[in-house]
Design an enzyme around this catalytic site. Structure first.
Site, PDB file in Angstrom:
ATOM      1  N   HIS A  56      22.003  33.332  36.667  1.00 53.64           N
ATOM      2  CA  HIS A  56      22.247  32.395  35.566  1.00 53.64           C
ATOM      3  C   HIS A  56      23.597  31.682  35.760  1.00 53.64           C
ATOM      4  CE1 HIS A  56      18.749  33.339  33.065  1.00 53.64           C
ATOM      5  NE2 HIS A  56      18.903  34.580  33.468  1.00 53.64           N
ATOM      6  N   TYR A 324      27.366  43.525  34.656  1.00 56.80           N
ATOM      7  CA  TYR A 324      27.940  42.224  34.313  1.00 56.80           C
ATOM      8  C   TYR A 324      29.451  42.146  34.550  1.00 56.80           C
ATOM      9  CZ  TYR A 324      23.441  41.137  32.062  1.00 56.80           C
ATOM     10  OH  TYR A 324      22.105  40.914  31.800  1.00 56.80           O
TER      11      TYR A 324
END
Length: 333
Positions: A56, A324
């Site tokens: 993303h 992340y």
């Protein structure tokens, strides 16, 4: 060259697997995926791009507010689900870990929506969702293995490729890769699904399990392949900027509640549409953040950043939240 490889991998995933791919290798003992391995595996598919997310990578950041519904407090005692509106930061994005991927290219889907709720005590709570109701893998370990198979299945790979072998024994992953994912008219005309299950507890101690969904108030609208082919590389960012200038872009935030037979810890299996839906409130996206590149660099979304009243139920939530920050640190270098 790298993009050509990615296009080949995507196209290969759309082709029927021939008889040769029925051959399988002995399955090694599965070892738990580390956060570093997950990020490394994503980089193995999309490449490592300085300053960019591992997945993303291309997106846009906006701000707005969240107004809880009258039924939200029945579900959870979380502070943003009571009576008070809270500010939100929203990031829309394309799927691939390629910062300049064209918005009308196949690997740009599914699209992402990540939202950060600014809670009254100064803390944050995050949700990460995408525009497909399901996930290619039931666990973080399986997802790592899929990514490694993709990364090792380039144009010169011997048949059956690692991806051929993986998809033979993982029909859900094949279904995810081959499912139609048409280009949207707008980031604001897509439903988004939080595919992991959370445990919600209200002030009376009543527990409800659920998965998040963001339902566009403008309705779901998509482009035909011909319409998409005529769009510019960055049409989604330009469109959402124009759209919010004309008024708020609203989504209903709901949870889908499982039946007793539904799995709570397997995001690769979507629950039937007939399951109960409970409205939590309305997200109103109102303006694009200035200095957007800097804002994107500073943002880190953590699915397990949760207040009292919401807990992870699916183990993948913590696995994603551990990976992340690895990507975040790497893109700061």
């Amino acid at each position: 060259m790298h993009r050509a490889l990615l296009l080949f991998l995507f196209a290969m995933s759309l082709e029927p697997i021939g008889a040769a791919s029925a051959q399988t290798c002995a399955t090694p003992a599965v070892q738990a995926a580390t956060p570093e391995e997950l990020v490394d595996a994503l980089n193995g598919v999309f490449g490592s791009h300085p300053g960019a997310r591992a997945v993303h990578a291309k997106g846009i950041v906006l701000e707005g507010n969240f107004k809880p519904s009258s039924t939200a407090s029945v579900i959870s005692k979380a502070p943003h689900l009571q009576q008070t509106e809270v500010p939100v930061t929203v990031r829309f994005s394309n799927f691939a870990g390629i910062p300049d991927i064209p918005d009308n290219q196949g690997l740009a889907s599914p699209r992402g929506l990540a939202i950060k709720f600014k809670l009254p005590d100064g803390s944050d709570s995050d949700i990460v969702a995408h525009s497909f109701n399901g996930f290619p893998s039931p666990t973080a370990d399986d997802f790592r293995d899929l990514l490694i198979a993709l990364g090792n299945s380039g144009a010169k790979a011997t048949k059956p490729t690692p991806l051929d072998n993986y998809l033979t024994s993982h029909p859900v992953a094949k279904a995810f890769l081959t499912a139609p994912k048409p280009a949207p008219v707008s980031y604001g005309t897509l439903p988004y699904f939080g595919v992991n299950t959370f445990k919600f507890t209200n002030n009376e101690g009543l527990v409800t399990f659920g998965r998040y969904q963001f339902l566009p108030m403008a309705g779901a609208h998509f482009l035909s392949d011909d319409e998409a082919s005529k769009k510019g590389n960055d049409y989604l960012n330009a469109e959402i900027q124009t759209r919010v200038e004309q008024g708020p872009v609203d989504f209903k935030l709901v949870i889908q509640v499982p039946a007793p037979e539904d799995k709570l810890d397997d995001p690769s299996i979507a629950w039937p549409d007939t399951r109960q839906i409970v409205e939590l409130g309305t997200v109103s996206v109102r303006e694009v953040v200035r200095n957007n590149d800097a804002a994107q660099q500073a943002l880190l979304f953590l699915p397990n950043a949760l207040p009292s009243g919401i807990e992870p139920q699916d183990p993948m939530i913590d696995a994603r939240s551990a990976a992340y920050p690895i990507s975040f640190v790497r893109r700061q270098k």
